[in-house]
Scaffold this motif. Structure first.
Motif, mmCIF file in Angstrom:
data_model
loop_
_atom_site.group_PDB
_atom_site.id
_atom_site.type_symbol
_atom_site.label_atom_id
_atom_site.label_comp_id
_atom_site.label_asym_id
_atom_site.label_seq_id
_atom_site.Cartn_x
_atom_site.Cartn_y
_atom_site.Cartn_z
ATOM 1 N N LEU A 79 0.831 -1.204 0.000
ATOM 2 C CA LEU A 79 0.000 0.000 0.000
ATOM 3 C C LEU A 79 0.866 1.255 0.000
ATOM 4 O O LEU A 79 1.784 1.385 0.823
ATOM 5 N N VAL A 80 0.577 2.149 -0.924
ATOM 6 C CA VAL A 80 1.229 3.464 -0.984
ATOM 7 C C VAL A 80 0.208 4.470 -0.461
ATOM 8 O O VAL A 80 -0.820 4.715 -1.097
ATOM 9 N N ILE A 81 0.476 5.041 0.714
ATOM 10 C CA ILE A 81 -0.559 5.771 1.455
ATOM 11 C C ILE A 81 -0.180 7.246 1.639
ATOM 12 O O ILE A 81 0.900 7.561 2.145
ATOM 13 N N GLU A 82 -1.074 8.118 1.239
ATOM 14 C CA GLU A 82 -0.977 9.558 1.513
ATOM 15 C C GLU A 82 -1.842 9.849 2.726
ATOM 16 O O GLU A 82 -3.033 9.511 2.762
ATOM 17 N N VAL A 83 -1.262 10.452 3.773
ATOM 18 C CA VAL A 83 -1.971 10.676 5.033
ATOM 19 C C VAL A 83 -2.320 12.156 5.179
ATOM 20 O O VAL A 83 -1.459 13.028 5.026
ATOM 21 N N LYS A 84 -3.591 12.437 5.492
ATOM 22 C CA LYS A 84 -4.053 13.803 5.718
ATOM 23 C C LYS A 84 -4.684 13.903 7.106
ATOM 24 O O LYS A 84 -5.379 12.984 7.553
ATOM 25 N N ASN A 85 -4.467 15.041 7.754
ATOM 26 C CA ASN A 85 -5.059 15.281 9.074
ATOM 27 C C ASN A 85 -6.023 16.469 9.009
ATOM 28 O O ASN A 85 -6.056 17.300 9.901
ATOM 29 N N TRP A 86 -6.794 16.538 7.959
ATOM 30 C CA TRP A 86 -7.690 17.670 7.740
ATOM 31 C C TRP A 86 -8.921 17.580 8.629
ATOM 32 O O TRP A 86 -9.414 16.500 8.934
ATOM 33 N N GLU B 39 -8.364 24.622 -2.379
ATOM 34 C CA GLU B 39 -8.680 23.682 -3.449
ATOM 35 C C GLU B 39 -7.473 22.798 -3.723
ATOM 36 O O GLU B 39 -6.340 23.279 -3.776
ATOM 37 N N HIS B 40 -7.722 21.507 -3.882
ATOM 38 C CA HIS B 40 -6.654 20.541 -4.093
ATOM 39 C C HIS B 40 -6.912 19.801 -5.400
ATOM 40 O O HIS B 40 -7.998 19.261 -5.605
ATOM 41 N N ASP B 41 -5.908 19.797 -6.236
ATOM 42 C CA ASP B 41 -6.047 19.254 -7.586
ATOM 43 C C ASP B 41 -5.499 17.830 -7.664
ATOM 44 O O ASP B 41 -4.383 17.558 -7.232
ATOM 45 N N ARG B 42 -6.309 16.904 -8.148
ATOM 46 C CA ARG B 42 -5.869 15.561 -8.506
ATOM 47 C C ARG B 42 -5.186 14.814 -7.344
ATOM 48 O O ARG B 42 -4.162 14.188 -7.515
ATOM 49 N N LEU B 43 -5.772 14.839 -6.169
ATOM 50 C CA LEU B 43 -5.151 14.168 -5.022
ATOM 51 C C LEU B 43 -4.992 12.669 -5.260
ATOM 52 O O LEU B 43 -3.932 12.099 -5.011
ATOM 53 N N LEU B 44 -6.054 12.029 -5.718
ATOM 54 C CA LEU B 44 -5.976 10.589 -5.961
ATOM 55 C C LEU B 44 -4.989 10.278 -7.082
ATOM 56 O O LEU B 44 -4.176 9.357 -6.980
ATOM 57 N N GLU B 45 -5.063 11.062 -8.161
ATOM 58 C CA GLU B 45 -4.189 10.818 -9.313
ATOM 59 C C GLU B 45 -2.723 10.979 -8.944
ATOM 60 O O GLU B 45 -1.871 10.189 -9.381
ATOM 61 N N LYS B 46 -2.411 11.980 -8.136
ATOM 62 C CA LYS B 46 -1.022 12.217 -7.752
ATOM 63 C C LYS B 46 -0.468 11.054 -6.942
ATOM 64 O O LYS B 46 0.687 10.661 -7.116
ATOM 65 N N ASN B 47 -1.289 10.508 -6.041
ATOM 66 C CA ASN B 47 -0.789 9.377 -5.253
ATOM 67 C C ASN B 47 -0.687 8.115 -6.105
ATOM 68 O O ASN B 47 0.207 7.294 -5.902
ATOM 69 N N SER C 136 -2.838 2.178 -4.334
ATOM 70 C CA SER C 136 -2.774 3.563 -3.865
ATOM 71 C C SER C 136 -3.911 3.831 -2.890
ATOM 72 O O SER C 136 -5.062 3.469 -3.143
ATOM 73 N N LYS C 137 -3.585 4.488 -1.757
ATOM 74 C CA LYS C 137 -4.588 4.788 -0.736
ATOM 75 C C LYS C 137 -4.412 6.221 -0.218
ATOM 76 O O LYS C 137 -3.291 6.722 -0.113
ATOM 77 N N LEU C 138 -5.535 6.842 0.115
ATOM 78 C CA LEU C 138 -5.541 8.195 0.682
ATOM 79 C C LEU C 138 -6.262 8.115 2.025
ATOM 80 O O LEU C 138 -7.432 7.716 2.078
ATOM 81 N N ALA C 139 -5.565 8.449 3.115
ATOM 82 C CA ALA C 139 -6.107 8.278 4.464
ATOM 83 C C ALA C 139 -6.413 9.627 5.102
ATOM 84 O O ALA C 139 -5.518 10.459 5.264
ATOM 85 N N PHE C 140 -7.673 9.853 5.466
ATOM 86 C CA PHE C 140 -8.088 11.047 6.210
ATOM 87 C C PHE C 140 -8.252 10.631 7.665
ATOM 88 O O PHE C 140 -9.219 9.954 8.025
ATOM 89 N N MET C 141 -7.300 11.030 8.506
ATOM 90 C CA MET C 141 -7.220 10.520 9.869
ATOM 91 C C MET C 141 -8.116 11.263 10.864
ATOM 92 O O MET C 141 -8.490 10.721 11.893
ATOM 93 N N ASN C 142 -8.458 12.514 10.564
ATOM 94 C CA ASN C 142 -9.170 13.346 11.536
ATOM 95 C C ASN C 142 -10.660 13.022 11.531
ATOM 96 O O ASN C 142 -11.317 13.111 10.492
ATOM 97 N N THR C 143 -11.194 12.684 12.700
ATOM 98 C CA THR C 143 -12.619 12.348 12.798
ATOM 99 C C THR C 143 -13.506 13.597 12.692
ATOM 100 O O THR C 143 -14.724 13.473 12.587
ATOM 101 N N ASN C 144 -12.904 14.784 12.726
ATOM 102 C CA ASN C 144 -13.667 16.035 12.599
ATOM 103 C C ASN C 144 -13.783 16.499 11.150
ATOM 104 O O ASN C 144 -14.117 17.657 10.899
ATOM 105 N N LEU C 145 -13.501 15.616 10.207
ATOM 106 C CA LEU C 145 -13.653 15.944 8.786
ATOM 107 C C LEU C 145 -14.959 15.331 8.270
ATOM 108 O O LEU C 145 -15.177 14.131 8.376
#
Length: 260
Positions: free
Chosen positions: A101-108, A131-139, A164-173
């Motif tokens: 797994l190739v993981i991008e981690v965000k704490n938004w 604004e964030h462009d192509r987050l999934l594509e970049k990872n 490829s995985k994108l992880a949003f860790m913050n439960t306040n998102l």
């Protein structure tokens, strides 16, 4: 009287004699030493930037829990070379026999919604909008770069082994349904741990993967982990007060750090 015959105060005479003895080049070096001493004794205090600290804490939290899964090795901050964009950083790589797994981690925190044209709009809790462009594509691109590197060195990597995985860790998102409908590439809040284990093969169907040739052999797994361990990471410098800079360290002087 001549300078030699004049009676100078003893401390001044000693300093004058010392200065004459070491010369101008020596005085310059002495000044640099004094300057360094003053900086060391009274360092400028720089606290960590809030968003940077939050992001780093999220990555550390993810890695700590990710390493608790048996049979899985976790690497963080890997840099892969992109022929078009230079080096690309991967937040986390987790590898076991059944998947990598190739993981991008965000704490938004705040709200995340689809803004169209491949862009996602992040409304922060204080009202700011990013604004964030192509987050999934970049990872995905980083995952492809890493997969290409590994396949050049290791034989026997199954098809679709690298994900490829994108992880949003913050439960306040709060995530809009238009983004939540693509769960195969996303981890959310408290639910990420189960999805992560499932992706690494901790499901009933995963036990059939070796029979179908969809998992790594023990030898191939060792070679993959060896390759990952040799991929460079960023250099980190922690300043007084906690601020951390990352990048390619190239040198330092009294007044500044040199890096990029």
């Amino acid at each position: 009287r001549s300078a030699c015959a004049h009676r100078w105060p003893l401390p001044f005479a000693c300093a004058l004699g010392f200065a004459c003895a070491i010369g101008s080049a020596g005085m310059k070096g002495l000044r640099e030493r004094v300057k360094l001493g003053l900086l060391a004794s009274r360092p400028k205090v720089l606290g960590e930037i809030g968003t940077t600290s939050a992001g780093r804490e999220a990555e550390e939290t993810f890695c700590r829990h990710a390493r608790s899964v048996p049979g899985v090795s976790v690497f963080s901050g890997l840099r892969v070379r992109d022929p078009h964009l230079g080096r690309r950083e991967i937040d986390v790589v987790a590898v076991g026999r059944n998947a990598l797994l190739v993981i991008e981690v965000k704490n938004w925190s705040g709200t995340l919604k689809d803004a169209g044209n491949g862009k996602w709009q992040h409304v922060h809790r204080d009202g700011r909008v990013s604004e964030h462009d192509r987050l999934l594509e970049k990872n995905r691109e980083k995952a492809q770069l890493l997969e290409k590197l590994l396949r050049a060195k290791v034989h026997g990597i199954p098809k679709d082994f690298v994900k490829s995985k994108l992880a949003f860790m913050n439960t306040n998102l709060q995530v809009d349904w238009t983004i939540q409908r693509i769960p195969q590439e996303l981890y959310f809040g408290n639910e990420w741990s189960k999805a992560y284990k499932d992706d690494l093969g901790w499901t009933l169907s995963s036990f059939l993967k070796p029979l179908r040739g969809e998992s790594l052999s023990s030898q191939a797994l060792r070679e993959v982990k060896e390759c990952l361990s040799k991929i460079p990471t960023w250099d980190y410098i922690q300043l007084e007060g906690g601020r951390v800079y990352s990048g390619d360290f190239q040198g330092a002087s009294v007044d500044r750090l040199v890096g990029r």
